[in-house]
Design a protein around this motif. Structure first.
Motif, PDB file in Angstrom:
ATOM      1  N   SER A  10      33.417  40.733  45.266  1.00 53.15           N
ATOM      2  CA  SER A  10      33.317  39.664  46.257  1.00 53.15           C
ATOM      3  C   SER A  10      33.804  38.317  45.736  1.00 53.15           C
ATOM      4  O   SER A  10      34.129  37.426  46.525  1.00 53.15           O
ATOM      5  CB  SER A  10      31.873  39.525  46.745  1.00 53.15           C
ATOM      6  N   LYS A  11      33.891  38.180  44.399  1.00 55.53           N
ATOM      7  CA  LYS A  11      34.321  36.888  43.851  1.00 55.53           C
ATOM      8  C   LYS A  11      34.837  37.084  42.433  1.00 55.53           C
ATOM      9  O   LYS A  11      34.284  37.863  41.656  1.00 55.53           O
ATOM     10  CB  LYS A  11      33.145  35.905  43.844  1.00 55.53           C
ATOM     11  N   VAL A  12      35.901  36.366  42.100  1.00 55.87           N
ATOM     12  CA  VAL A  12      36.417  36.302  40.732  1.00 55.87           C
ATOM     13  C   VAL A  12      36.553  34.831  40.370  1.00 55.87           C
ATOM     14  O   VAL A  12      37.283  34.090  41.029  1.00 55.87           O
ATOM     15  CB  VAL A  12      37.785  37.002  40.589  1.00 55.87           C
ATOM     16  N   VAL A  13      35.841  34.403  39.347  1.00 55.60           N
ATOM     17  CA  VAL A  13      35.846  32.994  38.944  1.00 55.60           C
ATOM     18  C   VAL A  13      36.366  32.888  37.517  1.00 55.60           C
ATOM     19  O   VAL A  13      35.894  33.596  36.611  1.00 55.60           O
ATOM     20  CB  VAL A  13      34.431  32.384  39.027  1.00 55.60           C
ATOM     21  N   ILE A  22      32.923  38.182  37.333  1.00 57.56           N
ATOM     22  CA  ILE A  22      33.170  39.104  38.441  1.00 57.56           C
ATOM     23  C   ILE A  22      31.860  39.321  39.187  1.00 57.56           C
ATOM     24  O   ILE A  22      30.853  39.692  38.586  1.00 57.56           O
ATOM     25  CB  ILE A  22      33.699  40.458  37.940  1.00 57.56           C
ATOM     26  N   THR A  23      31.869  39.105  40.505  1.00 53.03           N
ATOM     27  CA  THR A  23      30.651  39.239  41.306  1.00 53.03           C
ATOM     28  C   THR A  23      30.789  40.358  42.323  1.00 53.03           C
ATOM     29  O   THR A  23      31.831  40.500  42.976  1.00 53.03           O
ATOM     30  CB  THR A  23      30.336  37.919  42.033  1.00 53.03           C
ATOM     31  N   PHE A  24      29.722  41.144  42.425  1.00 57.92           N
ATOM     32  CA  PHE A  24      29.601  42.171  43.459  1.00 57.92           C
ATOM     33  C   PHE A  24      28.431  41.796  44.359  1.00 57.92           C
ATOM     34  O   PHE A  24      27.326  41.533  43.861  1.00 57.92           O
ATOM     35  CB  PHE A  24      29.311  43.551  42.858  1.00 57.92           C
ATOM     36  N   THR A  25      28.656  41.740  45.664  1.00 63.73           N
ATOM     37  CA  THR A  25      27.551  41.578  46.611  1.00 63.73           C
ATOM     38  C   THR A  25      27.052  42.981  46.955  1.00 63.73           C
ATOM     39  O   THR A  25      27.804  43.801  47.477  1.00 63.73           O
ATOM     40  CB  THR A  25      27.995  40.841  47.877  1.00 63.73           C
ATOM     41  N   ILE A  26      25.796  43.250  46.639  1.00 64.13           N
ATOM     42  CA  ILE A  26      25.254  44.601  46.781  1.00 64.13           C
ATOM     43  C   ILE A  26      24.861  44.858  48.230  1.00 64.13           C
ATOM     44  O   ILE A  26      24.062  44.110  48.798  1.00 64.13           O
ATOM     45  CB  ILE A  26      24.034  44.799  45.863  1.00 64.13           C
ATOM     46  N   THR A  69      26.545  39.599  38.954  1.00 66.51           N
ATOM     47  CA  THR A  69      27.707  38.977  38.320  1.00 66.51           C
ATOM     48  C   THR A  69      27.751  39.367  36.849  1.00 66.51           C
ATOM     49  O   THR A  69      26.729  39.371  36.165  1.00 66.51           O
ATOM     50  CB  THR A  69      27.646  37.443  38.430  1.00 66.51           C
ATOM     51  N   VAL A  70      28.938  39.691  36.372  1.00 68.45           N
ATOM     52  CA  VAL A  70      29.139  39.984  34.958  1.00 68.45           C
ATOM     53  C   VAL A  70      30.214  39.049  34.410  1.00 68.45           C
ATOM     54  O   VAL A  70      31.115  38.626  35.135  1.00 68.45           O
ATOM     55  CB  VAL A  70      29.558  41.454  34.719  1.00 68.45           C
ATOM     56  N   LEU A  88      42.637  41.905  38.298  1.00 70.19           N
ATOM     57  CA  LEU A  88      41.537  42.121  39.239  1.00 70.19           C
ATOM     58  C   LEU A  88      41.406  40.970  40.239  1.00 70.19           C
ATOM     59  O   LEU A  88      41.405  39.800  39.863  1.00 70.19           O
ATOM     60  CB  LEU A  88      40.230  42.287  38.467  1.00 70.19           C
ATOM     61  N   LYS A  89      41.305  41.334  41.518  1.00 69.10           N
ATOM     62  CA  LYS A  89      41.194  40.344  42.598  1.00 69.10           C
ATOM     63  C   LYS A  89      39.987  40.659  43.473  1.00 69.10           C
ATOM     64  O   LYS A  89      39.404  41.741  43.398  1.00 69.10           O
ATOM     65  CB  LYS A  89      42.466  40.348  43.467  1.00 69.10           C
ATOM     66  N   THR A  90      39.623  39.699  44.314  1.00 71.97           N
ATOM     67  CA  THR A  90      38.558  39.946  45.280  1.00 71.97           C
ATOM     68  C   THR A  90      38.962  41.076  46.225  1.00 71.97           C
ATOM     69  O   THR A  90      40.147  41.307  46.472  1.00 71.97           O
ATOM     70  CB  THR A  90      38.258  38.682  46.104  1.00 71.97           C
TER      71      THR A  90
END
Length: 349
Positions: A10-13, A22-26, A69-70, A88-90
């Protein structure tokens, strides 16, 4: 056994020139599956250049959020870390194993004083622990010593500064840089003098309940030894290695036999023969048996199995306690079979 689930990024910062978050919305139906304790990690799986790659990355987010987020720092020759930082992209879908790990902090309801020493990407699980400690009790305090080469390489600097503002009276951060001299920061790597400065000088009046250490192997052992020299009990020191001595470097000259091995996995039994010079996990995977694994370096706990018959000797162990080893648990990525027959159960752990 834990199974992989498909999750969308869901997000790459961009955290630093060489690190991303790297974020995953569960999704709602997987919230229970991906519930975690601060300090744990997830294993990511992706096919890169035609080959399946698995890597374990620690969670930086707090357990009370809907996201995981990792932090992933690019390392030289690192297949997945390079992919994460450059490709890696959203909205990309990755296979993700639910959280695991024993490097954790669980609130007790009592006020505690915690200190942590982290270097580089070792901040990732520590940051999750920081968030939980500070929010769990209004009297909890946290001292963080964080080592990097330069300020530009500090992962999660913005989050750390936000926490400093939010918990100004209870969260104390001491940065140390090995390549630049900065005001209000220490110069050099984290070493014995750094530890002594914290426990004997700056926070000499603080009785710490626990210390959390995360980073390279040499730093971990140096800090742990210095803390013990200052009277800190071994049971109060918790650590997680991001790198460790390779099992491939172990001397296997004394192992020259063949082992008949049985592997119990997902209620199925697989039988084959293996050379004792092989690591057990390598032999299992070579038979296309989908055993759980992640780091393959003895620094996570994904590949644990129980010895039901026979013996296996680990060449490296940073995870299992003496009592767990006595119960028959082994890290299969670090173990060689030493008897003519070996029965392993991945389900009974």
């Amino acid at each position: 056994m834990l199974n992989f689930e498909s999750l969308s990024v869901s997000k790459v910062v961009q955290l630093t020139p060489s690190a991303v978050a790297i974020t995953f919305t569960i999704p709602q139906h997987l919230r229970d599956t991906f519930a975690f304790v601060s300090g744990q990690y997830i294993t990511l799986k992706q096919t890169i250049n035609g080959e399946e790659v698995r890597r374990a990355y620690s969670i930086s987010s707090a357990p009370d959020t809907e996201d995981i987020t990792v932090g992933i720092k690019k390392v030289e020759g690192g297949v997945f870390s390079t992919y994460a930082n450059t490709v890696l992209k959203t909205n990309t879908t990755l296979e993700v194993m639910p959280p695991e790990g024993r490097f954790t902090f669980k609130p007790s309801g009592k006020a505690v004083n915690i200190a942590a020493f982290a270097a580089g990407s070792g901040i990732t699980p520590i940051l999750s622990i920081v968030k939980t400690v500070l929010s769990a009790h209004p009297e909890n305090t946290f001292v963080l010593v964080y080592g990097n080469q330069t300020p530009e390489e500090v992962m999660f600097m913005e989050e750390i500064n936000t926490l400093k503002e939010q918990y100004a009276e209870r969260f104390f951060v001491k940065h140390t840089y090995s390549r630049t001299q900065e005001s209000e920061a220490l110069f050099g790597r984290i070493e014995a003098s750094t530890v002594n400065y914290i426990v004997k000088n700056q926070f000499k009046e603080t009785n710490f309940d626990a210390f959390y250490l995360c980073g390279p192997e040499t730093m971990i052992y140096l800090v742990a030894d210095t803390l013990k020299a200052n009277g800190v009990s071994e049971s109060s020191i918790h650590f997680e290695l991001f790198t460790s001595t390779s099992a491939a470097d172990a001397n296997t000259e004394s192992l020259d036999g063949t082992t008949a091995i049985e592997v119990i996995l997902d209620d199925e039994t697989f039988s084959f023969s293996m050379d004792q010079k092989q690591l057990v996990l390598d032999a299992v995977l070579a038979k296309d048996i989908d055993a759980p694994y992640s780091c393959q370096g003895g620094v996570c706990s994904s590949c644990i199995a129980r010895v039901k018959e026979g013996e296996a000797k680990m060449v490296n162990n940073q995870i299992l306690t003496d009592s767990e080893i006595a119960e028959g648990l082994i890290l299969t990525c670090q173990a060689h079979a030493t008897t003519s027959k070996l029965t392993l159960d991945y389900d009974d752990v």
